[in-house]
Design an enzyme around this catalytic site. Structure first.
Site, PDB file in Angstrom:
ATOM      1  N   SER A  69       0.795  -1.224   0.000  1.00 42.01           N
ATOM      2  CA  SER A  69       0.000   0.000   0.000  1.00 42.01           C
ATOM      3  C   SER A  69       0.831   1.280   0.000  1.00 42.01           C
ATOM      4  CB  SER A  69      -0.975  -0.009   1.182  1.00 42.01           C
ATOM      5  OG  SER A  69      -0.314  -0.250   2.402  1.00 42.01           O
ATOM      6  N   ASP A  83       2.744   2.682  16.959  1.00 40.40           N
ATOM      7  CA  ASP A  83       1.561   1.834  16.952  1.00 40.40           C
ATOM      8  C   ASP A  83       0.456   2.520  16.158  1.00 40.40           C
ATOM      9  OD1 ASP A  83      -1.242   1.509  18.701  1.00 40.40           O
ATOM     10  OD2 ASP A  83      -0.226  -0.374  18.216  1.00 40.40           O
ATOM     11  N   ASP A 103      -4.807  -1.938   7.866  1.00 40.12           N
ATOM     12  CA  ASP A 103      -4.797  -3.388   7.607  1.00 40.12           C
ATOM     13  C   ASP A 103      -3.793  -4.051   8.544  1.00 40.12           C
ATOM     14  OD1 ASP A 103      -2.682  -2.192   6.290  1.00 40.12           O
ATOM     15  OD2 ASP A 103      -2.706  -3.579   4.605  1.00 40.12           O
TER      16      ASP A 103
END
Length: 293
Positions: free
Chosen positions: A111, A154, A175
């Site tokens: 991506s 994160d 994702d």
């Protein structure tokens, strides 16, 4: 649950499903001259050599991107994605380690590089990656592009902290690896919190469909989202097959999908059912969890 490093799975059926939708959303954002931004919360290594030892070990790409590229009667909605993948050649290959096999290199963009190829000069991409080795690889691959900002962070908490961004047109892609079942709820809560702060963006969450049926919790949570743009669900999966805990397919939950994306995903999904290989009899399901107004 899944044990996930994307090098083993790049270019598989889930990637085709997810990245085809990503390209369509980005193409919609390109229609206006105003800049847009993309936030990718779990970016990975950026691109993958499908001739590598990891990819060759599983061979999942053969049932995914390779099958789609070799098929006939490609839907118009899928063509831009396939063209991008077919023409993708990574930069600075001389800085990369060899793939580990004698197979001819075949590079698949994750991506970050799908988005990069569709960015204009004024557009921006924010990437987050927490895995140390994946982060180091991605940092080496994107460092020269001033349109891209990478953080070792994160993605769940980072998304909420980063919105709304300075550029208010845009999308979020999430994702995660789903290493533990709690990731389904963590992903939903993160996106729902971000949506409360940046309600006009398009959000796309990818998730694996497993024999355990954990995706039902996601559906229930996303049905509670209040947004005039609606919440669209696209699932490409087998009804049964494979070992317990293994993937039957993949799903996408899209908040504020662009106009006509539902029809485009229906065309792509119905075609992929007959082209790619899943563990058992497959179908594409499209549903509005929250109807657009």
């Amino acid at each position: 649950m899944l044990s996930y490093l994307h090098g083993f799975h790049a270019g598989n059926v889930a990637d085709v499903h997810k990245h085809a939708a990503l390209v369509l959303i980005l193409a919609h954002l390109q229609k206006k001259d105003k800049p847009f931004c993309v936030i990718d919360t779990h970016a990975g290594a950026g691109w993958y050599d499908l001739s590598s030892t990891q990819a060759q070990k599983t061979g999942e790409w053969k049932a995914g991107i390779a099958a789609a590229q070799q098929a006939q009667h490609i839907p118009a909605a899928l063509a831009p994605y396939l063209d991008l993948v077919t023409g993708f050649v990574p930069e600075n290959l001389h800085n990369e380690e060899a793939g580990g096999t004698d197979a001819k290199p075949f590079y698949y963009p994750g991506s970050p590089f799908i988005v990069q190829k569709m960015l204009r000069e004024s557009d921006r991409l924010s990437l987050m990656e927490l895995h140390p080795r994946e982060y180091e690889t991605l940092d080496r691959r994107v460092y020269h592009d001033r349109r891209i900002h990478l953080q070792k962070r994160d993605g769940y908490e980072g998304l909420v902290a980063m919105v709304p961004p300075p550029i208010r047109r845009g999308m979020v892609l999430m994702d995660p690896s789903y290493d533990v079942k709690q990731d389904y709820a963590r992903a939903a809560k993160s996106i729902m919190a971000a949506h409360r702060r940046w309600a006009t963006a398009t959000y796309m969450l990818w998730y694996p469909i497993l024999t355990d049926g954990f995706e039902g919790e996601l559906h229930q949570m996303f049905r509670q989202i209040e947004t005039p743009g609606g919440v669209l669900c696209s699932e490409l999966a087998a009804s049964h097959g494979g070992a317990r805990g293994r993937m039957l397919g993949s799903g996408l939950l899209i908040i504020n999908p662009p106009f006509q994306l539902d029809g485009q995903l229906a065309e792509i999904g119905d075609w992929l059912v007959d082209v790619v290989t899943l563990p058992g009899p497959a179908a594409h399901r499209l549903d509005w969890l929250v109807k657009a107004q």
